[in-house]
Design an enzyme around this catalytic site. Structure first.
Site, PDB file in Angstrom:
ATOM      1  N   LYS A  52      47.330 -83.345 -75.516  1.00 28.27           N
ATOM      2  CA  LYS A  52      47.808 -82.147 -76.212  1.00 28.27           C
ATOM      3  C   LYS A  52      48.678 -82.550 -77.406  1.00 28.27           C
ATOM      4  CE  LYS A  52      47.158 -79.292 -72.215  1.00 28.27           C
ATOM      5  NZ  LYS A  52      47.613 -78.869 -70.906  1.00 28.27           N
ATOM      6  N   GLN A  96      53.097 -77.992 -67.961  1.00 25.26           N
ATOM      7  CA  GLN A  96      51.888 -78.579 -67.362  1.00 25.26           C
ATOM      8  C   GLN A  96      51.899 -78.366 -65.850  1.00 25.26           C
ATOM      9  OE1 GLN A  96      49.335 -80.182 -69.232  1.00 25.26           O
ATOM     10  NE2 GLN A  96      48.308 -79.985 -67.263  1.00 25.26           N
ATOM     11  N   ASP A 119      49.347 -70.437 -72.770  1.00 22.09           N
ATOM     12  CA  ASP A 119      48.337 -70.539 -71.720  1.00 22.09           C
ATOM     13  C   ASP A 119      47.841 -69.142 -71.337  1.00 22.09           C
ATOM     14  OD1 ASP A 119      47.642 -73.103 -70.912  1.00 22.09           O
ATOM     15  OD2 ASP A 119      49.412 -73.364 -69.636  1.00 22.09           O
TER      16      ASP A 119
END
Ligand code: NAP
Length: 282
Positions: A52, A96, A119
């Site tokens: 990322k 994460q 997200d």
């Protein structure tokens, strides 16, 4: 024989577009900014976080990485998120998963400012996806919509079958297909006569997570098959849900694993960060 849907190619085109937009935002003030937080030392998560960070650099985003020890408390993580919520250089915050067991992941996601929840996992954003009023789309399903469209297939009016009903893939996938005017059926482990349903699908999305699950007799000739599964076979090789050789003889288009859905997921995260940057300039 099915045509391959090249996720790397579709992702590369989108990333180039994102890079150009990021450049012009930077020239007129500030590049989009993403903060990624990892708690603990899970090796797979470390790779995802590194990827990322690399993807952000490639499209010219500002990024921050927080590698926190396993012992980090829920309060410490919450207070970091609150600090990032108030940080004018940060448009997107990603924690994460998985987080260590002593941390309540849903509480953490709920702490992220919904306009920075890239997200799109927070209850506010999930609600907006349901209502069709979302700006930030869930990454994997949104990437799949791009892949389907890249084949020239019009989703409107098509029979779409999603196998799997998880919160991160199956459910939001069904909602996005419905927003595209697909006629959607969602299947799961309690579905009776799965084959009768899947073999009527013009667009078939398999998100089960079992190698060899999707066989040719479950697929309608000419269907678009999207294989979300990421499984390891006996030799440790990455493989999808579909028995690729036989399903690709029946489908019109199919995503390979690797190189199909996977490359799109981080790309859609970048797209969401760009969208969040625009939300924050209002
Ligand atoms: P999950 O939470 O384990 O969900 C799997 C779904 O499959 C569940 O809804 C389950 O039904 C259903 N299922 C299991 N056995 C079935 C059967 N025999 N018949 C019909 N349905 C069945 O998994 P997930 O998080 O959605 O992920 C699915 C796969 O996609 C995994 O391999 C994951 O690694 C992969 N993935 C890939 C990406 C990417 O970027 N490429 C992103 C996310 C996930 P129940 O609900 O009834 O249990």
């Amino acid at each position: 024989m099915a045509e391959l849907i090249d996720g790397k190619l579709v992702a590369a085109r989108l990333r180039e577009e994102i890079r150009r937009k990021s450049e012009s935002l930077k020239a007129s003030g500030r590049a989009p900014g993403l903060a990624v937080i990892l708690v603990g030392e899970d090796p797979a998560s470390q790779v995802y976080v590194k990827n990322k960070e690399k993807a952000c650099a490639e499209v010219g985003f500002y990024s921050e990485k927080y590698l926190l020890p396993e012992s980090t408390s829920e309060e410490e993580l919450t207070s970091l998120i609150k600090k990032l919520n108030a940080d004018g250089n940060i448009d997107g915050i990603l924690v994460q998963s998985p987080v260590p067991k002593h941390i309540d992941y849903s509480k953490i996601v709920d702490t992220i400012d919904p306009s920075k929840d890239v997200d799109a996992f927070s209850p506010v954003n999930v609600g907006k996806i349901m209502l069709g009023t979302y700006s930030l789309a869930p990454c994997t399903p949104a990437g799949i919509i791009e892949l389907i469209k890249s084949t020239g297939t019009d989703i409107s009016g098509k029979n779409c079958v999603v196998i799997g009903r998880s919160n991160i893939v199956g459910k939001p996938m069904a909602m996005l297909l419905m927003h595209e005017n697909g006629t959607v059926t969602v299947c799961h482990s309690k579905t009776k006569d799965l084959k009768a349903i899947t073999s009527n699908a013009d667009i078939l999305v398999s998100s089960v997570g079992k190698a060899g699950f999707l066989t040719a007799d479950m697929v309608k000739p000419g269907a678009v098959v999207i294989d979300v599964g990421m499984n390891r076979d006996a030799n440790g090789k990455l493989t999808g849900d579909a028995v690729f050789d036989e399903v690709s003889r029946v489908a019109s288009f199919i995503t390979p694993v690797p190189g199909g859905v996977g490359p799109m997921t981080i790309t859609m995260l970048l797209k969401n960060t760009l969208t969040a940057r625009k939300l924050h300039s209002r």
